[in-house]
Design a protein around this motif. Sequence first.
Motif, PDB file in Angstrom:
ATOM      1  N   THR A 133       0.854  -1.203   0.000  1.00 28.91           N
ATOM      2  CA  THR A 133       0.000   0.000   0.000  1.00 28.91           C
ATOM      3  C   THR A 133       0.882   1.243   0.000  1.00 28.91           C
ATOM      4  O   THR A 133       1.865   1.301   0.733  1.00 28.91           O
ATOM      5  CB  THR A 133      -0.891   0.032   1.248  1.00 28.91           C
ATOM      6  N   ASP A 151      -5.128   0.580   8.146  1.00 27.78           N
ATOM      7  CA  ASP A 151      -6.343   0.143   8.845  1.00 27.78           C
ATOM      8  C   ASP A 151      -6.360   0.638  10.277  1.00 27.78           C
ATOM      9  O   ASP A 151      -7.358   1.176  10.772  1.00 27.78           O
ATOM     10  CB  ASP A 151      -6.423  -1.387   8.865  1.00 27.78           C
ATOM     11  N   TYR A 210     -15.977  -4.092   5.375  1.00 26.10           N
ATOM     12  CA  TYR A 210     -15.519  -3.534   4.106  1.00 26.10           C
ATOM     13  C   TYR A 210     -14.015  -3.659   3.983  1.00 26.10           C
ATOM     14  O   TYR A 210     -13.476  -4.111   2.958  1.00 26.10           O
ATOM     15  CB  TYR A 210     -15.984  -2.082   3.994  1.00 26.10           C
ATOM     16  N   HIS A 211     -13.330  -3.303   5.063  1.00 29.06           N
ATOM     17  CA  HIS A 211     -11.869  -3.393   5.043  1.00 29.06           C
ATOM     18  C   HIS A 211     -11.432  -4.821   4.740  1.00 29.06           C
ATOM     19  O   HIS A 211     -10.590  -5.053   3.891  1.00 29.06           O
ATOM     20  CB  HIS A 211     -11.278  -2.940   6.391  1.00 29.06           C
ATOM     21  N   HIS A 236     -12.359  -5.871   1.224  1.00 34.09           N
ATOM     22  CA  HIS A 236     -11.545  -5.113   0.271  1.00 34.09           C
ATOM     23  C   HIS A 236     -10.122  -5.631   0.244  1.00 34.09           C
ATOM     24  O   HIS A 236      -9.520  -5.797  -0.815  1.00 34.09           O
ATOM     25  CB  HIS A 236     -11.570  -3.621   0.611  1.00 34.09           C
ATOM     26  N   ALA A 237      -9.605  -5.944   1.450  1.00 32.64           N
ATOM     27  CA  ALA A 237      -8.257  -6.502   1.545  1.00 32.64           C
ATOM     28  C   ALA A 237      -8.201  -7.831   0.790  1.00 32.64           C
ATOM     29  O   ALA A 237      -7.285  -8.080  -0.007  1.00 32.64           O
ATOM     30  CB  ALA A 237      -7.886  -6.688   3.012  1.00 32.64           C
ATOM     31  N   ILE A 291      -8.297  -7.181  -2.801  1.00 34.77           N
ATOM     32  CA  ILE A 291      -6.981  -6.719  -3.283  1.00 34.77           C
ATOM     33  C   ILE A 291      -6.011  -7.894  -3.414  1.00 34.77           C
ATOM     34  O   ILE A 291      -5.327  -8.056  -4.442  1.00 34.77           O
ATOM     35  CB  ILE A 291      -6.410  -5.637  -2.339  1.00 34.77           C
ATOM     36  N   LEU A 350     -16.906  -8.704  -5.655  1.00 34.02           N
ATOM     37  CA  LEU A 350     -18.336  -8.512  -5.406  1.00 34.02           C
ATOM     38  C   LEU A 350     -18.616  -8.314  -3.920  1.00 34.02           C
ATOM     39  O   LEU A 350     -19.334  -7.406  -3.501  1.00 34.02           O
ATOM     40  CB  LEU A 350     -19.116  -9.730  -5.924  1.00 34.02           C
ATOM     41  N   ILE A 395     -17.486  -4.965  -3.009  1.00 35.33           N
ATOM     42  CA  ILE A 395     -18.423  -3.917  -3.465  1.00 35.33           C
ATOM     43  C   ILE A 395     -19.642  -3.856  -2.543  1.00 35.33           C
ATOM     44  O   ILE A 395     -20.077  -2.794  -2.096  1.00 35.33           O
ATOM     45  CB  ILE A 395     -18.854  -4.196  -4.931  1.00 35.33           C
ATOM     46  N   ARG A 445     -18.707  -2.361   0.682  1.00 28.95           N
ATOM     47  CA  ARG A 445     -18.522  -0.912   0.585  1.00 28.95           C
ATOM     48  C   ARG A 445     -19.880  -0.212   0.508  1.00 28.95           C
ATOM     49  O   ARG A 445     -20.117   0.802   1.130  1.00 28.95           O
ATOM     50  CB  ARG A 445     -17.679  -0.583  -0.629  1.00 28.95           C
TER      51      ARG A 445
END
Lengths: 621, 621
Positions: free
Chosen positions: B3, B10, B168-169, B172-173, B176, B234, B237, B240
């Motif tokens: 990152t 975080d 979300y974190h 998302h992680a 990623i 997905l 998303i 989020r």
Amino acid sequence: MSTPSRFKKDKEIIAEYESQVKEIRAQLVEQQKCLEQQTEMRVQLLQDLQDFFRKKSEIEMEYSRNLEKLAERFMAKTRSTKDHQQYKKDQNLLSPVNCWYLLLNQVRRESKDHATLSDIYLNNVIMRFMQISEDSTRMFKKSKEISFQLHEDLMKVLNELYTVMKTYHMYHAESISAESKLKEAEKQEEKQIGRSGDPVFHIRLEERHQRRSSVKKIEKMKEKRQAKYSENKLKSIKARNEYLLTLEATNASVFKYYIHDLSDLIDCCDLGYHASLNRALRTYLSAEYNLETSRHEGLDIIENAVDSLEPRSDKQRFMEMYPTAFCPPMKFEFQSHMGDEVCQVTAQQPVQAELMLRYQQLQSRLATLKIENEEVKKTTEATLQTIQDMVTIEDYDVSECFQHSRSTESVKSTVSETYLSKPSIAKRRANQQETEQFYFMKFREYLEGSNLITKLQAKHDLLQRTLGEGHRAEYMTTRPPNLPPKPQKHRKPRPRSQYSAKLFNGDLESFIKDSGQVIPLIVESCIRFINLYGLQHQGIFRVSGSQVEVNDIKNSFERGENPLADDQSNHDINSVAGVLKLYFRGLENPVFPKERFNDLISCIRFSAAVAFYRLGGTEES
Amino acid sequence: MSTPSRFKKDKEIIAEYESQVKEIRAQLVEQQKCLEQQTEMRVQLLQDLQDFFRKKSEIEMEYSRNLEKLAERFMAKTRSTKDHQQYKKDQNLLSPVNCWYLLLNQVRRESKDHATLSDIYLNNVIMRFMQISEDSTRMFKKSKEISFQLHEDLMKVLNELYTVMKTYHMYHAESISAESKLKEAEKQEEKQIGRSGDPVFHIRLEERHQRRSSVKKIEKMKEKRQAKYSENKLKSIKARNEYLLTLEATNASVFKYYIHDLSDLIDCCDLGYHASLNRALRTYLSAEYNLETSRHEGLDIIENAVDSLEPRSDKQRFMEMYPTAFCPPMKFEFQSHMGDEVCQVTAQQPVQAELMLRYQQLQSRLATLKIENEEVKKTTEATLQTIQDMVTIEDYDVSECFQHSRSTESVKSTVSETYLSKPSIAKRRANQQETEQFYFMKFREYLEGSNLITKLQAKHDLLQRTLGEGHRAEYMTTRPPNLPPKPQKHRKPRPRSQYSAKLFNGDLESFIKDSGQVIPLIVESCIRFINLYGLQHQGIFRVSGSQVEVNDIKNSFERGENPLADDQSNHDINSVAGVLKLYFRGLENPVFPKERFNDLISCIRFSAAVAFYRLGGTEES
């Protein structure tokens, strides 16, 4: 000839006269006594008045001291408190505290006024009574001297009458006796003549001679007696005339004394008494009336403060007192994770259908919730209204207690019975608390409902925006352009517009759409106010008003209130004009479009209506 | 891929979030404290108010008792006096005594009113404050419950936000990492494809086979990773979206709490506070205003009594109180001596000339004396006027003392200085006494002169009558025919007409001649009064007025006063009409002559003006 029994004897007449004079003498003494007694009563009354006012002065002074102590006790207590410091600082108190201070001020005012009253009693009113007392005594003495003089004169007149009456009696007695002697002589003469009328031939010459000398003698005597009688008769007439004249004069004098002089004497005693008493009592009245006026002024000040006991502005002050506690916190912002550049709800396939479904569910859920909560709200509001009706009941008129106290009955019993009677109060309070209970229950229910609605509504609105903008979503990968700037920490809670469209510095058209007001209230209200009070005002729209007041009015309009609603001109006309100018100047799109501005200006450059330029002008914005 | 440093870690995000929540939590606690503090301050204020009114109630009660004692002390004193007995009997007091009794009454009234005030403080005002205090505490408790509920809800919302943010974190992680794995696979595939792009002839078959299987493997892996990535993407998303929705909801909730709910909570605490305080203070104000009204009424009664401090009617009452002292004595009558039948001045010869001379001397002497005495009289009257101006000086307004007392200065000093300053008072009094001295001297001189004039005038008048009647003197040997009947002993002095011709029951023509009034004052005044107040009055001239008032007005007119002069309608219109009727009815010769009466009646019998009949009528006389 003895006097017939129907004539009063001299002694009787004298005795009658003397008794009459004695009676008058007794009356004169009694009159003097009456006047003396009157003066004594006056002096006594004035002494009573002095004692009365001396004692009342003491009572007033004690009352004043007690009030002073009372005020001082609580003043000292408040002087150290935080409120008081604030009071000293900005005079901007909570309305109940303001009432409390005014109450204390009123007690101090009453204390001072009663001290003044006490002082006036002691140093003015009492002195006056003392002087009137002196004056009354002096007047009585002076009129006593005069009345003695008058009595003496009257006695002289009566003595004179006595003298002339006696003289008349004497001369009349002499005249009577002379008359009777004359009559005797006439009788003798008659007898002689009668005798000489006898046949002459029977009489001897000697006898005849004797008779002739006797007749002569008798005639001489008669003449003498006739002269004596005439003399006495004249004397008697003169004496009677004198008696009659003196009688007339005496009666006139007595009449004058009783009808005029006696009244004048009383007037002498009275001289200045009523007028001075009037002034002394008027001094008392003036003091009492002034005390009353002062008291009334103070009460009116308190009444004004009571009128402005107002929760709204107190709440404002309360929240301003603790800015850190009541300032809304920063907004929670989207924290993108590890450089996630999408910061908006994604509504493309495959989540679109799901979001759509969710949106529809939210919509129907919200509709139901809102209807339900509206019911709860209505109940809450109605209950609140009931409570407010209960607490604003006008039960504070105590006139009838004072009507009772005007009668001779005892006060105590009547007062406590007639109003605030305990059973009714208890019942009312129980009723009130029950209503409160219900209100809080309903209010809580409403809050829960509205909290849920708020959350769902926020989500619903966001989804609506997102789904509506679905086709543009691709391009919206960066922060939305109209995201507000980062809020400053601890900014003060500002008065917030109740309209979602901005009033000041906003767009007129969207405000009209949003508020439903064809003409914004601010425009209507300001123009009405200026129309009422400003048309004769020199410098209107030219002279600037107070910035503080302009802001106050502006904020009030932003809260959806109408600060100019009441018909009292308690706003500065220049400030009101200033608000109107501020409003028009701030509009996002000026009333007169920018592109037409110069044309319009050239149109009116020739007219006197320069005010227009200032009103609609955008030059300064 | 690591990152980039510009992305928050975080941990940072979590820490930031947590600090923000912590701040909100602290604010919530502080808000609660503020509300508690506000309630405490209210309770304290209400306690102060209770203490204040309890103490003031005591002060008022003590004041009331002192006033009661004061009134009682003097009431007891006067109750035994002669005046008071008379007061009980006929309420017809001397005007200063009347003022004195009213003063005592006023003190009693004040005493009662202050007792009532004290009672209202104790049993009404204080109770109200007590109840408000209870209410405030209860309201605070209830709103505290609600605010805890709200705080809890708010915390739930914040926790939820935390959870969805973490989710979300996490997703998302994962997304990623799946992406990076996918990318790695793609790279490998590229490498493989790149190697397989090498000239084929160099590659061994074995190697070729090996490579093919490797490419397949890589492809398979890539597919797998692609699937994984899509799945994670997905999830990310969705997470989020959830985060964004929850964020929106959270912000809305926080906003709602700070902007609406907090304000509502404060309103809950305030519920009824201001209104109840208003009512409590209005009860106080009502009591005070009522006290003031009562006090004012009493003072007005005293002022009326002071206005009617009047020496004339007091003199009348004084003389009526002692009829034996002030009743004029019997006239001295001519006491004829020993049957002397002449009881008039004899003016025949030979005394006629002498009487004539005496008459002429009296006439000239009187003329001189009258001129001299008129001078003395004028001086006396002017001096009296000076004294009266001195004693009616309007020096009783003490307003400025109270203006002084309104400032913060000390009272004591200012009051005694500003008015009634001793040097000026002493000077004024010395001046007054000097004028008095002169007045009494002149008055005595005038009395002496007028006494002499009275005597001489009586003789002069008698002589004038006698000499004028000289030729008739012969026939006048008996008592003059118009000698008044023997006066009754001790008849009361009645209000005496100031006109020598009679007003009531007299002759109109001789009254006009004597008084010089073209229209008698009584007619003019009564008609003016009726004209002002009576024209709309039903029953005028028909309804009879109060006999007492009719007599009062009648007597006042007979004294030469005008009781209807002031423009206040404090007389009953029927009584005034009654006086006018009485006057016309009593005339010796009616306005409409008796011999024309029937003619006049027949004239008006057809018209509606029946009132005329009553006015001029003689039927009843």
